[in-house]
Design a protein around this motif. Structure first.
Motif, PDB file in Angstrom:
ATOM      1  N   GLU A 102     -24.017 -21.946  65.401  1.00  0.00           N
ATOM      2  CA  GLU A 102     -24.148 -21.384  66.739  1.00  0.00           C
ATOM      3  C   GLU A 102     -23.879 -22.490  67.760  1.00  0.00           C
ATOM      4  OE1 GLU A 102     -27.519 -19.092  67.760  1.00  0.00           O
ATOM      5  OE2 GLU A 102     -27.698 -18.126  65.806  1.00  0.00           O
ATOM      6  N   GLY A 103     -23.571 -22.088  68.993  1.00  0.00           N
ATOM      7  CA  GLY A 103     -23.340 -23.071  70.042  1.00  0.00           C
ATOM      8  C   GLY A 103     -21.898 -23.550  70.090  1.00  0.00           C
ATOM      9  N   GLY A 163     -28.774 -15.537  52.050  1.00  0.00           N
ATOM     10  CA  GLY A 163     -28.559 -16.844  51.438  1.00  0.00           C
ATOM     11  C   GLY A 163     -27.673 -17.767  52.251  1.00  0.00           C
ATOM     12  N   ASP A 164     -27.032 -17.254  53.302  1.00  0.00           N
ATOM     13  CA  ASP A 164     -26.222 -18.111  54.175  1.00  0.00           C
ATOM     14  C   ASP A 164     -27.124 -19.000  55.034  1.00  0.00           C
ATOM     15  OD1 ASP A 164     -24.008 -16.917  53.157  1.00  0.00           O
ATOM     16  OD2 ASP A 164     -23.438 -15.846  54.991  1.00  0.00           O
ATOM     17  N   LEU A 165     -26.579 -20.133  55.446  1.00  0.00           N
ATOM     18  CA  LEU A 165     -27.283 -21.017  56.369  1.00  0.00           C
ATOM     19  C   LEU A 165     -26.720 -20.843  57.779  1.00  0.00           C
ATOM     20  CD1 LEU A 165     -27.612 -24.445  54.487  1.00  0.00           C
ATOM     21  CD2 LEU A 165     -29.303 -22.611  54.682  1.00  0.00           C
ATOM     22  N   VAL A 166     -27.605 -20.958  58.757  1.00  0.00           N
ATOM     23  CA  VAL A 166     -27.195 -20.915  60.162  1.00  0.00           C
ATOM     24  C   VAL A 166     -27.762 -22.150  60.852  1.00  0.00           C
ATOM     25  CG1 VAL A 166     -27.239 -19.644  62.333  1.00  0.00           C
ATOM     26  CG2 VAL A 166     -27.196 -18.394  60.160  1.00  0.00           C
ATOM     27  N   ILE A 167     -26.874 -22.941  61.468  1.00  0.00           N
ATOM     28  CA  ILE A 167     -27.279 -24.153  62.183  1.00  0.00           C
ATOM     29  C   ILE A 167     -27.331 -23.833  63.674  1.00  0.00           C
ATOM     30  CG2 ILE A 167     -26.745 -26.570  62.645  1.00  0.00           C
ATOM     31  CD1 ILE A 167     -24.959 -26.477  60.101  1.00  0.00           C
ATOM     32  N   VAL A 202     -32.082 -25.468  61.136  1.00  0.00           N
ATOM     33  CA  VAL A 202     -31.328 -24.813  60.064  1.00  0.00           C
ATOM     34  C   VAL A 202     -32.162 -23.659  59.507  1.00  0.00           C
ATOM     35  CG1 VAL A 202     -30.215 -25.089  57.823  1.00  0.00           C
ATOM     36  CG2 VAL A 202     -30.161 -26.969  59.486  1.00  0.00           C
ATOM     37  N   TYR A 203     -31.537 -22.484  59.446  1.00  0.00           N
ATOM     38  CA  TYR A 203     -32.198 -21.284  58.941  1.00  0.00           C
ATOM     39  C   TYR A 203     -31.418 -20.728  57.752  1.00  0.00           C
ATOM     40  CZ  TYR A 203     -34.950 -21.147  63.255  1.00  0.00           C
ATOM     41  OH  TYR A 203     -35.806 -21.447  64.281  1.00  0.00           O
ATOM     42  N   GLU A 204     -32.148 -20.095  56.847  1.00  0.00           N
ATOM     43  CA  GLU A 204     -31.523 -19.401  55.716  1.00  0.00           C
ATOM     44  C   GLU A 204     -31.712 -17.904  55.895  1.00  0.00           C
ATOM     45  OE1 GLU A 204     -31.870 -18.890  50.849  1.00  0.00           O
ATOM     46  OE2 GLU A 204     -32.966 -20.500  51.870  1.00  0.00           O
ATOM     47  N   MET A 205     -30.616 -17.167  55.852  1.00  0.00           N
ATOM     48  CA  MET A 205     -30.682 -15.719  56.017  1.00  0.00           C
ATOM     49  C   MET A 205     -31.400 -15.079  54.831  1.00  0.00           C
ATOM     50  SD  MET A 205     -29.289 -15.079  58.927  1.00  0.00           S
ATOM     51  CE  MET A 205     -29.254 -13.279  58.774  1.00  0.00           C
ATOM     52  N   ILE A 206     -32.287 -14.135  55.129  1.00  0.00           N
ATOM     53  CA  ILE A 206     -32.985 -13.415  54.059  1.00  0.00           C
ATOM     54  C   ILE A 206     -32.541 -11.947  54.010  1.00  0.00           C
ATOM     55  CG2 ILE A 206     -34.986 -14.930  54.031  1.00  0.00           C
ATOM     56  CD1 ILE A 206     -36.461 -12.977  55.810  1.00  0.00           C
TER      57      ILE A 206
END
Length: 348
Positions: A241-242, A269-273, A335-339
């Motif tokens: 993001e950003g 399971g994807d990561l989002v920064i 950093v987040y992991e999609m659930i």
């Protein structure tokens, strides 16, 4: 007749960007500015105060010259009046957009800096108006309209108040200083010493601000390389993001894609920064993602140019009403992991 060519160039540019990118650039800028003004939490008075703050902070040489050559009593009275007015406005939440207080209490560094910058901006307007009233000629009128038009555009038309919008006023400051020196017969050793002192102090401030901005840009590069190394072997996709420098550096490293809020392709399971100090970022709710890590990177500790905690918004007052501010906070990235899967557009 003289406006035909500029208008034709604008229309042609708009058409070329539409053909090439599917977006009329100038028309989009206009609509974006209108949208931002409608959705902003600021009021007109807050915009004017912010504009004066940026004017004073960005035209320091004029303010320092004003301090050197103006009666001290007048300076003191004006400063006290501005501080009193700002305190009253803060008391009645007219300036509730400003970061006056945070979780740690009152932001005293901000409270002290804002009146001085506003005072410097008011001083500049006063000198421009005084020059017009004193000389009453076409040159003075041109300088007055030059400042008034630029200030009005920055505060009331542009999508945000920023330093680059104030920049066209800088030549006026130099012209007025030299006119005042010449008209007041201060082109002697004493007068020039005062001018040189103002210039040296302004140069020092400019160098410190430049160093702080350089440090901020460098932290984005460091953060991009560091976070990329930590996420490069992640089995799922890694999203960002950003924008700004962080996006450029981490996308250049490969493997990280910018998140499209209109058509997201997020899988479980994807990561989002998510950069903490950036633009166009959106929070991920708890039912969507699991918080994994927080990374912090140091920047210059003396000044901040883009820091919402310090109230500094050199490139956009959306981060703060000061062009630069004393103090800093580290640049943080989350950093987040999609659930869950997320395929529908973000509506918030």
């Amino acid at each position: 007749m003289y406006l035909i060519l500029p208008i034709a160039a604008i229309i042609l540019f708009d058409q070329i960007t539409y053909v090439k990118y599917g977006l009329r650039q100038l028309s989009y800028i206009e609509s974006f500015s209108i949208y931002n003004q409608k959705t902003s939490h600021k009021n007109t008075l807050a915009n004017i105060v912010t504009g004066l703050s940026f004017l004073g902070g960005c035209i320091l040489v004029q303010w320092l010259y004003f301090v050197v050559y103006t009666k001290k009593l007048f300076i003191f009275i004006t400063l006290v009046a501005i501080i009193s007015a700002l305190m009253i406005l803060m008391r009645f939440d007219v300036l509730n957009y400003y970061p006056i207080a945070g979780t740690d209490g009152i932001n005293w560094a901000f409270v002290v800096q804002l009146p001085f910058f506003v005072f410097a901006g008011v001083s500049f307007i006063f000198i421009v108006a005084s020059d017009l009233l004193r000389n009453r000629d076409s040159d003075s009128l041109l300088l007055f309209l030059w400042v008034l038009g630029t200030f009005a555009f920055t505060v009331f038309v542009n999508w945000s108040v920023n330093a680059r919008s104030i920049l066209p006023i800088a030549p006026v400051a130099g012209i007025l200083v030299m006119r005042h020196l010449r008209q007041s017969n201060k082109l002697d050793v004493y007068g020039m010493r005062g001018l040189y002192a103002s210039l040296v102090l302004s140069l020092l401030v400019a160098l410190v601000v430049t160093s702080a901005d350089y440090s901020l840009a460098g932290s984005a590069r460091t953060a991009a390389h560091s976070i990329h190394e930590k996420t490069r072997d992640w089995p799922g996709n890694v999203w960002l993001e950003g924008h700004w420098g962080f996006q450029h550096y981490i996308e250049s490293a490969g493997g990280v894609k910018a998140l499209d809020y209109e058509k997201p392709s997020l899988n479980k399971g994807d990561l989002v920064i998510i950069p903490g100090n950036n633009t166009n970022t959106k929070l991920l709710y708890k039912h969507m993602a699991l918080f994994k890590n927080e990374y912090a990177f140091d920047v210059a500790k003396m000044l901040s140019t883009m820091n919402i905690g310090a109230g500094a918004g050199f490139y956009s007052d959306l981060l703060g009403p000061l062009p630069f501010a004393v103090g800093y906070t580290p640049e943080k990235y989350y950093v987040y992991e999609m659930i869950i899967d997320k395929k529908t557009r973000f509506t918030y």
